[in-house]
Design a protein around this motif. Structure first.
Motif, PDB file in Angstrom:
ATOM      1  N   CYS A  76      -5.809 -25.671  54.659  1.00 45.52           N
ATOM      2  CA  CYS A  76      -4.860 -25.356  54.005  1.00 45.52           C
ATOM      3  C   CYS A  76      -5.580 -25.210  52.173  1.00 45.52           C
ATOM      4  O   CYS A  76      -4.831 -24.086  51.415  1.00 45.52           O
ATOM      5  CB  CYS A  76      -3.670 -25.805  53.487  1.00 45.52           C
ATOM      6  SG  CYS A  76      -3.559 -27.272  52.265  1.00 45.52           S
ATOM      7  N   CYS A  89      -4.569 -34.260  54.611  1.00 44.68           N
ATOM      8  CA  CYS A  89      -4.451 -33.643  53.775  1.00 44.68           C
ATOM      9  C   CYS A  89      -3.081 -33.764  52.873  1.00 44.68           C
ATOM     10  O   CYS A  89      -1.999 -33.100  54.329  1.00 44.68           O
ATOM     11  CB  CYS A  89      -4.111 -32.123  53.605  1.00 44.68           C
ATOM     12  SG  CYS A  89      -3.447 -30.778  52.336  1.00 44.68           S
ATOM     13  N   CYS A  92      -0.876 -30.193  53.799  1.00 44.34           N
ATOM     14  CA  CYS A  92      -0.398 -30.399  55.223  1.00 44.34           C
ATOM     15  C   CYS A  92      -0.261 -31.056  55.809  1.00 44.34           C
ATOM     16  O   CYS A  92      -0.233 -30.759  57.997  1.00 44.34           O
ATOM     17  CB  CYS A  92      -0.885 -29.037  55.536  1.00 44.34           C
ATOM     18  SG  CYS A  92      -2.741 -28.660  56.236  1.00 44.34           S
TER      19      CYS A  92
HETATM   20 ZN   LIG Z   1      -3.487 -29.306  53.712  1.00 44.92          ZN
END
Ligand SMILES: [Zn+2]
Length: 123
Positions: A76, A89, A92
């Motif tokens: 992302c 992350c 996400c």
């Molecule tokens: Zn991400």
């Protein structure tokens, strides 16, 4: 001992900083180490006086802070903080991340003693 050679490199940096700022003794050193730098703060603290003995950094205080571990997400594109044992992350939860910082050792700041007093003040 790995930390001793790290400290020796640090002392060389400090000597260069001092030399380019009038040659004053180093009083305080602030270091920032990443959680994945492979350097142990307590071992650095112990090795530093050994490496600094007889140099401009002899007797200097060493303050070590731990830097944040930051990752960039390949899915992302977000940049977020992560933990060494949980490199995900923050946006996400993807595990396809690349470390942006966290394995470095930064010399954050150096405080030097006031350079030798001007002749008039020495009277
Ligand atoms: Zn991400």
């Amino acid at each position: 001992m790995h930390e001793l050679s790290v400290c020796q490199a640090l002392v060389q940096q400090l000597e260069a900083v001092s030399a380019s700022n009038g040659g004053g003794a180093v009083e305080l050193v602030r270091l920032r180490i990443g959680p994945l730098s492979g350097v142990e703060a307590p071992l650095l603290q112990r090795a530093f006086p050994l490496a600094a003995a007889g140099t401009v950094a002899d007797g200097a205080e060493l303050v070590i802070g731990v830097a944040d571990l930051v990752v960039h997400c390949n899915d992302c594109g977000a940049r977020s903080d992560a933990l060494p044992n949980r490199m995900l992350c923050g946006a996400c939860n993807s595990f396809r991340v690349r470390m942006v910082s966290g394995d470095e050792m930064l010399l954050e700041s150096v405080e030097l003693a006031t350079p030798a007093a001007a002749p008039a003040e020495m009277l």
